[in-house]
Write a protein that holds these residues in place. Structure first.
Motif, mmCIF file in Angstrom:
data_model
loop_
_atom_site.group_PDB
_atom_site.id
_atom_site.type_symbol
_atom_site.label_atom_id
_atom_site.label_comp_id
_atom_site.label_asym_id
_atom_site.label_seq_id
_atom_site.Cartn_x
_atom_site.Cartn_y
_atom_site.Cartn_z
ATOM 1 N N MET A 1 76.383 52.152 -33.554
ATOM 2 C CA MET A 1 77.286 51.629 -32.721
ATOM 3 C C MET A 1 76.488 51.042 -31.396
ATOM 4 N N ASN A 2 76.636 49.729 -30.941
ATOM 5 C CA ASN A 2 75.957 49.135 -30.113
ATOM 6 C C ASN A 2 77.064 49.068 -28.718
ATOM 7 N N PRO A 3 76.436 49.511 -27.671
ATOM 8 C CA PRO A 3 77.315 49.390 -26.192
ATOM 9 C C PRO A 3 77.534 48.023 -25.976
ATOM 10 N N ASP A 4 78.749 47.645 -25.273
ATOM 11 C CA ASP A 4 78.949 46.298 -25.170
ATOM 12 C C ASP A 4 78.636 46.307 -23.396
ATOM 13 N N PHE A 5 77.564 45.519 -23.245
ATOM 14 C CA PHE A 5 77.261 45.416 -21.606
ATOM 15 C C PHE A 5 77.465 44.176 -21.258
ATOM 16 N N SER A 6 78.509 43.378 -21.909
ATOM 17 C CA SER A 6 78.888 41.980 -21.195
ATOM 18 C C SER A 6 80.407 42.052 -20.761
ATOM 19 N N GLY A 7 81.275 43.412 -20.693
ATOM 20 C CA GLY A 7 82.486 43.253 -20.191
ATOM 21 C C GLY A 7 82.561 43.458 -18.687
ATOM 22 N N PRO A 8 83.664 43.323 -18.166
ATOM 23 C CA PRO A 8 83.880 43.454 -16.735
ATOM 24 C C PRO A 8 83.349 44.892 -16.020
ATOM 25 N N ASP A 9 83.478 45.916 -16.822
ATOM 26 C CA ASP A 9 82.950 47.065 -16.402
ATOM 27 C C ASP A 9 81.491 47.223 -16.276
ATOM 28 N N ALA A 10 80.756 46.514 -17.230
ATOM 29 C CA ALA A 10 79.340 46.429 -16.906
ATOM 30 C C ALA A 10 78.838 45.711 -15.802
ATOM 31 N N TRP A 11 79.489 44.639 -15.506
ATOM 32 C CA TRP A 11 79.201 44.073 -14.222
ATOM 33 C C TRP A 11 79.400 44.854 -13.043
ATOM 34 N N ILE A 12 80.683 45.521 -13.042
ATOM 35 C CA ILE A 12 80.936 46.304 -11.702
ATOM 36 C C ILE A 12 79.958 47.492 -11.754
ATOM 37 N N ASP A 13 79.520 47.992 -12.744
ATOM 38 C CA ASP A 13 78.614 49.112 -12.723
ATOM 39 C C ASP A 13 77.198 48.696 -12.402
ATOM 40 N N ALA A 14 76.914 47.268 -12.803
ATOM 41 C CA ALA A 14 75.453 46.846 -12.316
ATOM 42 C C ALA A 14 75.460 46.556 -10.776
ATOM 43 N N VAL A 15 76.560 45.767 -10.257
ATOM 44 C CA VAL A 15 76.642 45.672 -8.964
ATOM 45 C C VAL A 15 76.698 46.740 -8.034
ATOM 46 N N SER A 16 77.341 47.824 -8.276
ATOM 47 C CA SER A 16 77.520 49.086 -7.837
ATOM 48 C C SER A 16 76.073 49.821 -7.622
ATOM 49 N N ALA A 17 75.390 49.708 -8.854
ATOM 50 C CA ALA A 17 73.963 50.147 -8.965
ATOM 51 C C ALA A 17 73.240 49.620 -7.951
ATOM 52 N N VAL A 18 73.514 48.180 -7.882
ATOM 53 C CA VAL A 18 72.235 47.418 -6.973
ATOM 54 C C VAL A 18 72.893 47.898 -5.427
ATOM 55 N N PHE A 19 74.159 47.860 -5.290
ATOM 56 C CA PHE A 19 74.358 48.460 -3.959
ATOM 57 C C PHE A 19 73.999 49.769 -3.646
ATOM 58 N N MET A 20 74.002 50.491 -4.635
ATOM 59 C CA MET A 20 73.626 52.151 -4.300
ATOM 60 C C MET A 20 72.000 52.089 -3.922
ATOM 61 N N VAL A 21 71.407 51.421 -4.706
ATOM 62 C CA VAL A 21 69.978 51.401 -4.652
ATOM 63 C C VAL A 21 69.567 50.683 -3.111
ATOM 64 N N VAL A 22 69.980 49.571 -2.813
ATOM 65 C CA VAL A 22 69.923 48.827 -1.724
ATOM 66 C C VAL A 22 70.371 49.673 -0.407
ATOM 67 N N GLY A 23 71.298 50.343 -0.609
ATOM 68 C CA GLY A 23 71.832 50.911 0.614
ATOM 69 C C GLY A 23 70.970 52.419 0.864
ATOM 70 N N ALA A 24 70.541 52.889 -0.143
ATOM 71 C CA ALA A 24 69.652 53.823 -0.111
ATOM 72 C C ALA A 24 68.355 53.796 0.404
ATOM 73 N N LEU A 25 67.905 52.374 0.187
ATOM 74 C CA LEU A 25 66.572 52.250 0.765
ATOM 75 C C LEU A 25 66.736 51.610 2.040
ATOM 76 N N MET A 26 68.078 51.145 2.566
ATOM 77 C CA MET A 26 68.183 50.743 3.720
ATOM 78 C C MET A 26 68.030 52.082 4.607
ATOM 79 N N SER A 27 68.836 53.188 4.105
ATOM 80 C CA SER A 27 69.036 54.358 5.217
ATOM 81 C C SER A 27 67.765 54.950 5.072
ATOM 82 N N LEU A 28 66.775 54.818 3.857
ATOM 83 C CA LEU A 28 65.490 55.557 3.941
ATOM 84 C C LEU A 28 64.630 54.758 4.931
ATOM 85 N N GLY A 29 64.869 53.451 5.105
ATOM 86 C CA GLY A 29 63.973 52.657 6.025
ATOM 87 C C GLY A 29 64.414 53.042 7.370
#
Length: 136
Positions: A1-29
């Motif tokens: 079974m292949n996961p579907d990474f092209s749906g809207p949930d995948a985009w929301i997860d990707a954007v929120s992951a980027v926001f989390m990493v960048v936000g954490a790096l800003m707070s670390l800075g």
């Protein structure tokens, strides 16, 4: 079974992951700046600017991951509270540090507060001298 990474949930997860990493790096800075910068004014800048943006990104990531509209007003209130309190507190700490000489003047490019502080000190000295004459 292949996961579907092209749906809207995948985009929301990707954007929120980027926001989390960048936000954490800003707070670390911000945390590293608090430890490494040489004087109060530099540390105050590090504590306010990246921390507020980092918090915004982390709150946006939380809002995206919750996937409900009911959480957004609470997150917005938390961020607005930070926007209102962080600059005011940094301003007060900066002025107190300036008046108590907890800064490196050689690191300032322009000292716009010096004339205001000298004028206030002269007015205070004038008031003190006139008060001493009336009390005797």
């Amino acid at each position: 079974m292949n996961p579907d990474f092209s749906g809207p949930d995948a985009w929301i997860d990707a954007v929120s992951a980027v926001f989390m990493v960048v936000g954490a790096l800003m707070s670390l800075g911000a945390a590293i700046g608090l430890l490494r910068f040489p004087d109060l004014l530099s540390r105050m800048h590090a504590a306010t600017k990246p921390q507020v943006l980092g918090l915004f990104l982390l709150l946006a990531a939380i809002g995206l991951q919750m996937r409900t509209c009911s959480v957004w007003p609470v997150l917005a209130a938390a961020w607005i509270f930070q926007l209102l309190t962080v600059p005011v507190s940094a301003h007060m700490v900066g002025r107190a540090g300036y008046r108590t000489k907890h800064l490196h003047r050689e690191l300032l490019t322009a000292d716009e507060l010096e004339a205001v502080v000298q004028k206030a000190a002269a007015e205070t000295a004038l008031e003190d001298s006139s008060d001493d004459g009336r009390q005797r």
